[in-house]
Design a protein around this motif. Sequence first.
Motif, mmCIF file in Angstrom:
data_model
loop_
_atom_site.group_PDB
_atom_site.id
_atom_site.type_symbol
_atom_site.label_atom_id
_atom_site.label_comp_id
_atom_site.label_asym_id
_atom_site.label_seq_id
_atom_site.Cartn_x
_atom_site.Cartn_y
_atom_site.Cartn_z
ATOM 1 N N GLU A 21 21.388 59.619 37.178
ATOM 2 C CA GLU A 21 20.405 59.635 36.086
ATOM 3 C C GLU A 21 19.298 60.652 36.358
ATOM 4 O OE1 GLU A 21 20.445 58.040 32.931
ATOM 5 O OE2 GLU A 21 22.469 58.137 33.775
ATOM 6 N N HIS A 22 18.851 60.692 37.606
ATOM 7 C CA HIS A 22 17.783 61.657 37.940
ATOM 8 C C HIS A 22 18.286 63.096 37.811
ATOM 9 C CE1 HIS A 22 14.667 58.900 38.872
ATOM 10 N NE2 HIS A 22 15.156 58.438 40.011
ATOM 11 N N ILE A 23 19.523 63.332 38.249
ATOM 12 C CA ILE A 23 20.050 64.701 38.122
ATOM 13 C C ILE A 23 20.152 65.069 36.634
ATOM 14 C CG2 ILE A 23 22.023 66.241 38.557
ATOM 15 C CD1 ILE A 23 22.703 64.504 41.022
ATOM 16 N N ARG A 24 20.665 64.116 35.851
ATOM 17 C CA ARG A 24 20.892 64.377 34.427
ATOM 18 C C ARG A 24 19.584 64.705 33.707
ATOM 19 N NH1 ARG A 24 25.477 62.595 32.230
ATOM 20 N NH2 ARG A 24 25.620 60.757 33.534
ATOM 21 N N HIS A 25 18.519 63.969 34.061
ATOM 22 C CA HIS A 25 17.273 64.116 33.294
ATOM 23 C C HIS A 25 16.226 64.955 34.005
ATOM 24 C CE1 HIS A 25 18.865 61.243 30.457
ATOM 25 N NE2 HIS A 25 19.099 60.395 31.443
ATOM 26 N N GLY A 26 16.569 65.461 35.190
ATOM 27 C CA GLY A 26 15.571 66.249 35.934
ATOM 28 C C GLY A 26 14.377 65.406 36.349
ATOM 29 N N THR A 27 14.627 64.128 36.690
ATOM 30 C CA THR A 27 13.539 63.204 37.043
ATOM 31 C C THR A 27 13.646 62.808 38.511
ATOM 32 O OG1 THR A 27 14.957 61.426 36.237
ATOM 33 C CG2 THR A 27 13.260 62.258 34.720
ATOM 34 N N SER A 28 12.744 61.974 38.937
ATOM 35 C CA SER A 28 12.742 61.455 40.300
ATOM 36 C C SER A 28 11.957 60.154 40.295
ATOM 37 C CB SER A 28 12.052 62.455 41.243
ATOM 38 O OG SER A 28 11.907 61.895 42.534
ATOM 39 N N ASP A 29 12.190 59.300 41.294
ATOM 40 C CA ASP A 29 11.277 58.176 41.473
ATOM 41 C C ASP A 29 9.928 58.758 41.907
ATOM 42 O OD1 ASP A 29 13.337 56.511 40.869
ATOM 43 O OD2 ASP A 29 13.691 55.804 42.922
ATOM 44 N N LEU A 30 8.857 58.203 41.364
ATOM 45 C CA LEU A 30 7.519 58.741 41.627
ATOM 46 C C LEU A 30 6.511 57.610 41.755
ATOM 47 C CD1 LEU A 30 7.403 61.523 38.844
ATOM 48 C CD2 LEU A 30 7.729 61.913 41.304
ATOM 49 N N ALA A 31 5.455 57.853 42.517
ATOM 50 C CA ALA A 31 4.322 56.924 42.525
ATOM 51 C C ALA A 31 3.547 57.084 41.228
ATOM 52 C CB ALA A 31 3.410 57.229 43.713
ATOM 53 N N ASP A 32 2.692 56.101 40.923
ATOM 54 C CA ASP A 32 1.910 56.180 39.689
ATOM 55 C C ASP A 32 0.954 57.368 39.705
ATOM 56 O OD1 ASP A 32 3.139 53.921 38.852
ATOM 57 O OD2 ASP A 32 1.508 52.571 39.461
ATOM 58 N N ARG A 33 0.456 57.669 40.880
ATOM 59 C CA ARG A 33 -0.542 58.749 40.973
ATOM 60 C C ARG A 33 -0.491 59.339 42.370
ATOM 61 N NH1 ARG A 33 -2.875 53.794 40.640
ATOM 62 N NH2 ARG A 33 -3.122 54.029 38.391
#
Length: 405
Positions: A21-33
């Motif tokens: 999913e992250h590869i597909r959407h160019g995302t990553s798990d991230l902290a809030d800030r």
Amino acid sequence: MASFEDRLLETRLRLGRRVVEHIRHGTSDLADRPMRNDVSVYIDPARHAAERQKLFRETPLVACLSRELPGPGSFRTFDETGVPIVVVRGADGGVRAFLNICIHRGARLVRETGGQAKLFTCWFHGWSYGLDGKLAAAPEAERFDDALCGADHLVSVPAAERFGLVFVQATPGSTMDIDAHLGTFGAELELLQLEQAEPVKSGQLPVSANWKYALDTYGEGYHFAALHKQTLAPFFRNDITVYDRFGPHHRILFVGREQEAWLDLPEREWGVEHRIGGIHYIFPNTILFAGAVAPGKGYYTTFRHFPGETPGETVTHKTIYAPKGVHSEEYRSEVEAAYDATAHVVETEDYVVAAQGWANLGALPPGSSVVYGRQEMALQNVHRAISEAIGMPLPTVAPRLEAAE
Ligand code: FES
Ligand SMILES: [Fe+2]
């Protein structure tokens, strides 16, 4: 109740789906800030002393994996905290730990770093102890108290074995609740089947930096593209992290470039059994990395970080293991080569930048801070967990220092 194998496959698939999913959407798990942290956290001698006491004397630490104490009478010394300790597998198969100090007059009892014994005999006057720590014989025993043999005992230190890991807490007489310490992370560690892992090669990687600064380099993939341009960047993406926190512990997956092909493959062809391992961080100081020399030829490597007397000294104890045992000499050499390659990256890249960066922190004006990005969430949580465990809140960070007019 799902079988162990089902649970293992399901966990790996769930992680694999997050990767895709992250590869597909160019995302990553991230902290809030993002988070700023005062540089004094890495330098302050008072904080360093509190960490050495609370985290390295009063917290369970990984001493070794189970197969490093393969049978009754196997022993290893554990001096990494500064307290001389010997860890022993007893006749009953259970693991025990003792101060490695002869109770006659304090000599170092076990002088080898590891091996196999029925009795431990002190080289000073020849007192000998059983695997249970009890004094078994002393020359001219009748010239001491009658009750000496069978009653006197080495000083014991809390020890426990869980999920193929041997834990020791380096304070005699302290209470260690290993199950409470591991919490829900235990079920994740169980999936690694560490009890089968056979040690292949060990060594030490010293670094002139604070132990937390060294530890931070294992917690983010953000530096792959710049620092590890030639070494890791060809194999791993630096922009995707799959991160799960389990109390003070965590698991991180960095995404291999070949996983990009998963987008076009059905799940059963991903080969998650060879590709999902990642980094397991066992609070406070142990990194366990699962890698592979080739598909189906995995390895585990541990990096256990120990602070020295001053905030700027650290020794990382590294061991590499064959997860299911060494099944051929070819495989052994491949795992040894993986040890050398990973140690080389750490020594020539991570620890060069760490020594330099840590020294630079001391040259900054008081009140300066470092910053952890949203993708460096593991660092954020580790620093919070450490400050909580030592009972010293993280300093309030001053607003950015402005450049002089
Ligand atoms: S100090 Fe060990 S036998 Fe005397
Ligand atoms: Fe690195």
